[in-house]
Design a protein around this motif. Structure first.
Motif: not given
Length: 119
Positions: A22-35
């Motif tokens: 939870v960050y500043r009123g938003m639920v964030l999800i960690a996504e993998k940055w691919t090639a």
């Protein structure tokens, strides 16, 4: 089925892809940055933006060095960015369009604003 609630964002913690916060009123999800993502962003910058532009963590909270999102600062050698999943209950989202230097739409910026019922 019980679902684990996301915890507040900790800038010193190393999040795995798929974890939520939870960050500043938003639920964030960690996504993998691919090639493939990097290749698309380098070839078509007007359509596909770079990783730090897509990330929803604000610049003042993430100066880019030592925030556990680059593969050189992580133990599992993965590169991640934070994507918006949803707005936390009690907040509403304010959406504005982001434009590139040539006038094309680069994306949509979502900012969590307090709901009128929960000031």
């Amino acid at each position: 089925m019980r679902v684990k609630q996301p915890e507040p964002f900790d800038p010193n913690r190393e999040y795995s892809p798929g974890e939520r916060c939870v960050y500043r009123g938003m639920v964030l999800i960690a996504e993998k940055w691919t090639a493939a993502d990097a290749r698309l962003a380098n070839n078509n910058p007007a359509i596909f933006t770079q990783r730090c532009v897509r990330c929803k963590i604000k610049r003042e909270d993430c100066p880019g060095i030592g925030r556990q999102c680059d593969k050189f600062h992580r133990g599992d050698r993965k590169t991640i960015y934070w994507r918006l999943l949803r707005i936390v209950g009690g907040f509403k989202g304010v959406e504005t369009l982001e434009f590139n230097y040539n006038g094309t739409i680069a994306g949509v910026k979502v900012k969590a604003a307090p709901d009128s019922n929960n000031k």
